[in-house]
Design a protein around this motif. Structure first.
Motif: not given
Ligand SMILES: Cc1cc2nc3c(=O)[nH]c(=O)nc-3n(C[C@H](O)[C@H](O)[C@H](O)COP(=O)(O)O)c2cc1C
Length: 222
Positions: A13-20, A200-202, A219-222
């Protein structure tokens, strides 16, 4: 499950890409005053981007004891009456919203890294709306609805076969046959949040909150 197996699933699970992948931009300063307008524009962009089943959404409800439940449904319409879905009033969700008319909707458009979240109150629309929604469905869906005792225990699969055959005959005899329990519900939103993911989680989060007849945007903090 053994410890090694658990570790290996964690690593997997940790190795799965996210938003790539290339994701769209979202400039909340340009957002319209009404959340429905932004939703319609995001929906159009999702369809244009080839998002699979962009009208599929989670509907989360609570039973009378406050136990949460969730499932995927199709969004049927968005208008002044609310964000609409259709289901069987006797189903688990139908009984839950009858007992406690609060719900949340959630969309995830993974191809675009976009999420839309709605909180609001649910109520059934008028019987004419449910009837015309039912008759607009393909014949196979109407037969399946008429045969179904949605969410009840199916103790013998042949019961379903028999119910389907009986419903097929009934629809053949009367093509305008209605299901008494097929119901269109509308969620009247109190909040609608638009979330644009970022590698980059922004992430960008814009929430609309209803205050009286107006919508406040924040707006909300991410
Ligand atoms: C993509 C997708 C779309 C669905 N659309 C509907 C729908 O519009 N109405 C419906 O009653 N169930 C729909 N379902 C089935 C529901 O997820 C659920 O299994 C069913 O409504 C019973 O839920 P309940 O036992 O919580 O009442 C859909 C499922 C999927 C995966």
């Amino acid at each position: 499950m053994g410890q090694d197996q658990a570790v290996s699933i964690r690593d997997l699970l940790r190795g799965l890409p996210v938003f790539a992948r290339p994701l769209p931009q979202f400039a909340p300063g340009d957002a319209p005053d009404h959340p429905d307008d932004l939703f319609v524009s995001w929906l159009g962009e999702a369809i244009a981007a080839g998002v699979v089943e962009p009208h599929a959404m989670t509907l989360s409800t609570l039973d009378v004891d406050g136990v949460p439940d969730t499932r995927v449904l199709l969004l049927k319409d968005v208008d002044d009456r609310g964000w609409q879905f259709a289901t069987d009033a006797g189903s688990a969700k139908g009984r839950q919203v009858a007992g406690r008319p609060d719900a949340a909707l959630g969309f995830y458009w993974r191809e675009q890294g976009r999420q839309v979240r709605v909180q609001g109150s649910v109520s059934p629309l008028d019987p004419q709306t449910s009837a015309s929604d039912f008759l607009a469905r393909p014949v196979g869906s109407r037969v399946a609805s008429l045969a179904s005792r949605q969410s009840e225990v199916l103790s013998d699969p042949t019961d379903l076969e028999h119910a389907l055959a009986a419903a097929e005959d009934a629809v053949r005899e009367n093509p305008d046959l209605l299901s008494a329990s097929h119901t269109v519900y509308a969620v009247t939103p109190r909040t609608v949040e638009f979330w644009q993911g970022h590698a980059e989680r922004r992430h960008v989060r814009l929430r609309y909150r209803r205050v009286g007849d107006a919508w406040i945007k924040e707006l909300l903090w991410p």
